[in-house]
Design an enzyme around this catalytic site. Structure first.
Site, mmCIF file in Angstrom:
data_model
loop_
_atom_site.group_PDB
_atom_site.id
_atom_site.type_symbol
_atom_site.label_atom_id
_atom_site.label_comp_id
_atom_site.label_asym_id
_atom_site.label_seq_id
_atom_site.Cartn_x
_atom_site.Cartn_y
_atom_site.Cartn_z
ATOM 1 N N ALA A 147 8.675 77.249 3.794
ATOM 2 C CA ALA A 147 7.383 77.690 4.318
ATOM 3 C C ALA A 147 7.512 78.268 5.729
ATOM 4 O O ALA A 147 6.741 79.136 6.136
ATOM 5 C CB ALA A 147 6.399 76.536 4.308
ATOM 6 N N ASP A 149 22.850 118.773 24.777
ATOM 7 C CA ASP A 149 23.619 119.983 25.020
ATOM 8 C C ASP A 149 22.665 121.034 25.575
ATOM 9 O O ASP A 149 21.448 120.836 25.589
ATOM 10 C CB ASP A 149 24.257 120.449 23.705
ATOM 11 C CG ASP A 149 25.234 121.598 23.905
ATOM 12 O OD1 ASP A 149 25.752 121.735 25.031
ATOM 13 O OD2 ASP A 149 25.461 122.345 22.948
ATOM 14 N N ILE A 202 9.889 80.074 6.870
ATOM 15 C CA ILE A 202 10.567 81.391 6.885
ATOM 16 C C ILE A 202 9.567 82.489 6.532
ATOM 17 O O ILE A 202 8.928 82.424 5.480
ATOM 18 C CB ILE A 202 11.741 81.401 5.882
ATOM 19 C CG1 ILE A 202 12.798 80.375 6.313
ATOM 20 C CG2 ILE A 202 12.362 82.795 5.809
ATOM 21 C CD1 ILE A 202 13.895 80.165 5.296
ATOM 22 N N GLU A 218 8.747 85.342 4.786
ATOM 23 C CA GLU A 218 9.324 86.173 3.738
ATOM 24 C C GLU A 218 8.912 87.640 3.866
ATOM 25 O O GLU A 218 9.643 88.545 3.453
ATOM 26 C CB GLU A 218 8.882 85.657 2.350
ATOM 27 C CG GLU A 218 9.343 84.250 2.011
ATOM 28 C CD GLU A 218 8.292 83.199 2.387
ATOM 29 O OE1 GLU A 218 7.448 83.518 3.250
ATOM 30 O OE2 GLU A 218 8.323 82.099 1.840
#
Length: 617
Positions: free
Chosen positions: A284, A330, A286, A288
């Site tokens: 829970a 450049d 983490i 997702e």
């Protein structure tokens, strides 16, 4: 098979051919060419990493955060938390598919662009000039190139006729450079190797017969590609942050899970129940949705860039635009348009910039005659065409200076075709590097006499001129030093000078470079892109430092920097490549000097990479 340890530009053509086991007149045999192709490999430069679609798909799962989510999904399935496990798995699959699809599209686009660059070249094989795929060329091959041809490999020039080459892609030189066949007496920088032509450059004028000394990765362009490939690849700021977040989440969830498990067991709870509870809390904790949110945001940025014809190969690279503090740019073709244009006109009665041309000038005979001479003493063509949508455009062919003269004439409402019809060419004395002039003899409109049109180096044309055109007519030419000083002043600002003269004679002559009437001279410049000053100001307001690094002349670099707003000083400090030591030998004072400079000129590819490393550090 090689030329020897000594550079090809320090050796005669015959010596180079002998070392390469070739003949400058007949080239190689087909059998020998095939043998060398197996020995040296194809004449190709390809530094891109080869990825199969499977490798590209698997790369989407290489991330600590994705690893944490994968572990969470496995644990959820192991404890029969099917809904939670499936939800995490779906997120991982969708995230991987979005990243894979975007990067695979970029890879396909890059491959399509590479197919467009395939070309053929004219090569002498067993004394016959044939067309072959440029990828099959080998050291020792003798090639023949004409205007518009791209040089397929590094070569030592054997024969040339009024040769001019556009080397901007390699050296940063904004103007076409003249070439010759003589052996150089000492070692010089890449831009000064006048008896060599290099892979990737373009023939602008004349033709050349040359012997190939290096192909593929052994060419100067190949060496630059190798340097870029060897440069340290840094991960993007977002990747760093997500990796750090993934590691912190992993440790934090482990600590929390162990804490809950330990407290529960100490209080006499069922160990199996506490393990399930600890794992559920870890899953829970983490987020997702974080990877897919980040991927969708980057994919949106990738699509927006694609709408502006920008191909981004790696999804993560999109985010680096928001983390940029320094931009290295450049000059030629980036800050400038990579084409010459008329910038300044100098007459006996004054100097004027093209942005301030007025009727008082355009109504003078000197101005009209300079336009006429510039268009008649000219072998270029603008080639006006219309696109499929009926929009007009032109596809110019010829020397960049001559193209610029025609464009300026058209800007002054001159009909080039009509002018050339009214003044038909009778004779031409082509430009020669020895006399430094070109001349044409034209029928003088509807008059019975003839118009001589001359253009070339200022000091040479002044020498051949007896008169100078003023507002009131021609007068004897006396004060040549004043004109030369004006020319030196413009040249010091990076402008390229071309002088003009004319004469009117009763009958055609073979040699008509005499008794000329001097008109004036023009200063040409590769102009800044119109959108660049605003872009640089936007960068400055955002706190981004813009640094110009070019292989072009310091005066030209300084001039463009001032015109684009990159610097506010017309005489701003410009660091020359000759004065730039290898980064390992730089003192603290020299490092500070580099970090406080934003114009670098005459720099080699190695020096450009060193400068980037110094700023990154």
């Amino acid at each position: 098979m090689q030329v020897s340890s000594q550079p090809a530009y320090l050796q005669s053509v015959n010596t180079v051919a002998e070392k390469l086991g070739s003949d400058i007149h007949t080239g190689l045999s087909q059998r020998e060419a095939s043998k060398r192709l197996r020995q040296f490999g194809p004449n190709l430069i390809d530094i891109s990493q080869k990825y199969s679609w499977i490798q590209l798909l698997l790369q989407q799962f290489v991330s600590p955060l994705v690893g944490v989510l994968a572990i969470a999904a496995l644990l959820a399935f192991s404890f029969q938390e099917w809904l939670e496990g499936i939800a995490i798995l779906v997120v991982l699959i969708i995230n991987a598919l979005i990243g894979f699809f975007m990067e695979w599209q970029a890879v396909r686009s890059m491959n399509a662009l590479k197919k467009l660059t395939q070309m053929t070249s004219s090569v002498f094989r067993q004394g016959k000039l044939i067309k072959v795929n440029a990828a099959t060329l080998v050291p020792g091959d003798v090639i023949f190139l004409e205007p518009g041809d791209v040089v397929p490999a590094d070569c030592r020039i054997a024969e040339q006729s009024n040769l001019k080459v556009k080397e901007a892609a390699l050296t940063g030189e904004s103007t076409a450079v003249s070439k010759q066949t003589r052996t150089l007496p000492r070692e010089v920088s890449l831009a000064d190797r006048s008896n060599l032509i290099f892979k990737g450059t373009v023939i602008i004028r004349g033709n050349v017969k040359a012997i190939i000394t290096a192909t593929g990765p052994k060419t100067e362009l190949g060496k630059i590609s190798h340097l870029v490939q060897e440069a340290q690849k840094a991960i993007t700021p977002l990747e760093k942050k997500l990796n750090m977040l993934g590691q912190k989440l992993l440790w934090l969830t482990l600590i929390l899970a162990l804490f809950v498990l330990g407290v529960g067991i100490l209080k006499g709870q069922d160990p199996y129940l506490m393990i399930k509870t600890a794992i559920a809390l870890a899953i829970a904790a983490i987020p997702e949705g974080l990877p897919i949110v980040a991927t969708i945001a980057l994919a949106k940025g990738m699509l927006r860039l694609a709408q502006h014809n920008v191909i981004v190969k790696r999804l993560g690279a999109v985010e680096t635009l928001g983390e940029t503090h320094v931009i290295f740019t450049d000059k030629t073709g980036t800050l400038t348009e990579n084409r010459l244009s008329v910038d300044t006109l100098v007459f006996e009665f004054g100097t004027v910039n093209t942005g301030t041309v007025n009727e008082a000038l355009t109504n003078t005979f000197a101005f009209e005659q300079m336009i006429r001479v510039g268009a008649l003493c000219n072998n270029a063509s603008l080639n006006h065409q219309k696109s499929e949508s009926d929009n007009p455009f032109f596809d110019p062919v010829g020397d960049p200076l001559e193209i610029a003269l025609l464009q300026f004439a058209e800007n002054q409402k001159v009909d080039i075709d009509k002018l050339r019809t009214e003044f038909p060419r009778i004779k031409e004395l082509p430009f020669d590097s020895e006399i430094k002039m070109m001349g044409t003899l034209n029928k003088n409109g509807k008059r019975p006499d003839f118009l001589v049109c001359i253009k070339g180096a200022l000091e040479v044309i002044l020498k051949e001129s007896d008169f100078i055109l003023t507002k009131d007519g021609k007068v004897p030419l006396e004060n040549k030093h004043k004109l030369l000083n004006l020319s030196d002043d413009l040249a010091s600002k990076g402008l390229r000078i071309l002088a003009f003269a004319y004469n009117e004679i009763d009958k055609p002559e073979d040699q008509f470079f005499h008794n000329l009437i001097f008109l004036g001279f023009i200063g040409f410049l590769d102009p800044p892109r119109a959108e660049v000053p605003k872009a640089i100001q936007t960068c400055k307001k955002a706190g981004i430092k813009v640094v110009m690094v070019t292989g072009d002349h310091p005066e030209t670099a300084r001039n463009i920097a001032f015109r684009t707003g990159l610097t506010e000083k017309e005489d701003a400090l410009t660091l020359h490549g000759e004065n730039l030591k290898p980064k390992a030998n730089l003192s603290e004072h020299e490092l500070d000097n580099i970090l406080n400079t934003n114009i670098f000129a005459r720099d080699s590819p190695v020096q450009k990479l060193d400068l980037i490393t110094i700023y990154q550090n």
